[in-house]
Design a protein around this motif. Structure first.
Motif, PDB file in Angstrom:
ATOM      1  N   SER A  54      -3.003  42.578   9.456  1.00 51.16           N
ATOM      2  CA  SER A  54      -2.159  41.522   9.989  1.00 51.16           C
ATOM      3  C   SER A  54      -3.005  40.525  10.774  1.00 51.16           C
ATOM      4  O   SER A  54      -3.738  40.887  11.697  1.00 51.16           O
ATOM      5  CB  SER A  54      -1.096  42.130  10.904  1.00 51.16           C
ATOM      6  OG  SER A  54      -0.396  41.115  11.572  1.00 51.16           O
ATOM      7  N   GLN A  56      -1.801  38.287  12.722  1.00 47.70           N
ATOM      8  CA  GLN A  56      -1.192  38.192  14.049  1.00 47.70           C
ATOM      9  C   GLN A  56      -1.774  39.259  14.978  1.00 47.70           C
ATOM     10  O   GLN A  56      -2.063  38.989  16.139  1.00 47.70           O
ATOM     11  CB  GLN A  56       0.329  38.347  13.942  1.00 47.70           C
ATOM     12  CG  GLN A  56       1.059  38.050  15.225  1.00 47.70           C
ATOM     13  CD  GLN A  56       1.045  36.580  15.554  1.00 47.70           C
ATOM     14  OE1 GLN A  56       0.918  35.746  14.687  1.00 47.70           O
ATOM     15  NE2 GLN A  56       1.168  36.268  16.824  1.00 47.70           N
ATOM     16  N   PHE A  57      -1.955  40.471  14.454  1.00 49.24           N
ATOM     17  CA  PHE A  57      -2.562  41.531  15.242  1.00 49.24           C
ATOM     18  C   PHE A  57      -3.997  41.167  15.626  1.00 49.24           C
ATOM     19  O   PHE A  57      -4.447  41.422  16.748  1.00 49.24           O
ATOM     20  CB  PHE A  57      -2.532  42.845  14.472  1.00 49.24           C
ATOM     21  CG  PHE A  57      -3.129  43.999  15.205  1.00 49.24           C
ATOM     22  CD1 PHE A  57      -2.446  44.594  16.253  1.00 49.24           C
ATOM     23  CD2 PHE A  57      -4.380  44.479  14.861  1.00 49.24           C
ATOM     24  CE1 PHE A  57      -2.999  45.651  16.935  1.00 49.24           C
ATOM     25  CE2 PHE A  57      -4.943  45.535  15.539  1.00 49.24           C
ATOM     26  CZ  PHE A  57      -4.249  46.122  16.583  1.00 49.24           C
ATOM     27  N   THR A  61      -5.499  40.629  19.425  1.00 50.16           N
ATOM     28  CA  THR A  61      -6.688  41.356  19.864  1.00 50.16           C
ATOM     29  C   THR A  61      -7.730  40.408  20.439  1.00 50.16           C
ATOM     30  O   THR A  61      -8.328  40.687  21.482  1.00 50.16           O
ATOM     31  CB  THR A  61      -7.287  42.139  18.682  1.00 50.16           C
ATOM     32  OG1 THR A  61      -6.276  42.961  18.107  1.00 50.16           O
ATOM     33  CG2 THR A  61      -8.454  42.973  19.111  1.00 50.16           C
ATOM     34  N   TRP A 115       4.955  38.191  18.799  1.00 51.95           N
ATOM     35  CA  TRP A 115       4.547  39.273  17.897  1.00 51.95           C
ATOM     36  C   TRP A 115       5.315  39.205  16.575  1.00 51.95           C
ATOM     37  O   TRP A 115       4.770  39.406  15.516  1.00 51.95           O
ATOM     38  CB  TRP A 115       4.759  40.611  18.568  1.00 51.95           C
ATOM     39  CG  TRP A 115       4.296  41.743  17.751  1.00 51.95           C
ATOM     40  CD1 TRP A 115       5.060  42.607  17.047  1.00 51.95           C
ATOM     41  CD2 TRP A 115       2.942  42.115  17.489  1.00 51.95           C
ATOM     42  NE1 TRP A 115       4.276  43.504  16.387  1.00 51.95           N
ATOM     43  CE2 TRP A 115       2.971  43.227  16.625  1.00 51.95           C
ATOM     44  CE3 TRP A 115       1.709  41.613  17.890  1.00 51.95           C
ATOM     45  CZ2 TRP A 115       1.816  43.845  16.187  1.00 51.95           C
ATOM     46  CZ3 TRP A 115       0.575  42.231  17.448  1.00 51.95           C
ATOM     47  CH2 TRP A 115       0.635  43.337  16.595  1.00 51.95           C
TER      48      TRP A 115
END
Length: 117
Positions: A54, A56-57, A61, A115
Motif C-alpha cells: 500500500s 498510503q502505508f 511510514t 488512512w
C-alpha cells in the motif's frame, strides 16, 4: 619499526591465504533450480514473492520517520535553554515549531494523514 612492518605483512598474508582457501573450499559446485527456488513447506509457492504494498502505508511510514527525527531534534532544546540567550533560544525554537506545524498542515491538507480513502 621494521619488525612491526614484517609482522603486519605476515598477518596480512596469512589472513589472505585463509580467505582464499575458505572461498575455494566453500563453493557450491551443483547449482540446482530447485535448490535456488524459494522454499515453502516443500510445496511450490502459491503466490509471487513480489506482492504490491500500500502506497498510503508507505507515506504514513515516511511521515512517522520524519516526525520521529524532528522529535529527536526538539529534545536537546530543553537542555540548551540554560546555556544560551533566552531570546535567541525562544526565537529559534518558535521558528522550528512553526516549520513543523506548517509541514503538518501541508500533509493534512494534501490528505496524506487520512488512512482510508
Amino acid at each position: 619499526m621494521f619488525s612491526i612492518y614484517v609482522i603486519s605483512m605476515l598477518i596480512l598474508m596469512i589472513s589472505m591465504m585463509i580467505m582464499f582457501f575458505a572461498s575455494i573450499l566453500s563453493k557450491k559446485k551443483n547449482s540446482d533450480r530447485e535448490k535456488s527456488s524459494p522454499f515453502e513447506c516443500g510445496f511450490d509457492p502459491k503466490y509471487s514473492s513480489r506482492l504490491p504494498f500500500s502506497l498510503q502505508f508507505f507515506l504514513i511510514t515516511i511521515i512517522f520517520l520524519i516526525f520521529d527525527i524532528e522529535i529527536a531534534l526538539i529534545l536537546p532544546l530543553i537542555l540548551t535553554i540554560s546555556f544560551s540567550n533566552l531570546l535567541t533560544w525562544t526565537i529559534t525554537s518558535l521558528i522550528f515549531m512553526l516549520i513543523l506545524l506548517i509541514g503538518l498542515y501541508h500533509e493534512w491538507n494534501q490528505g496524506m494523514l487520512n488512512w482510508s480513502n
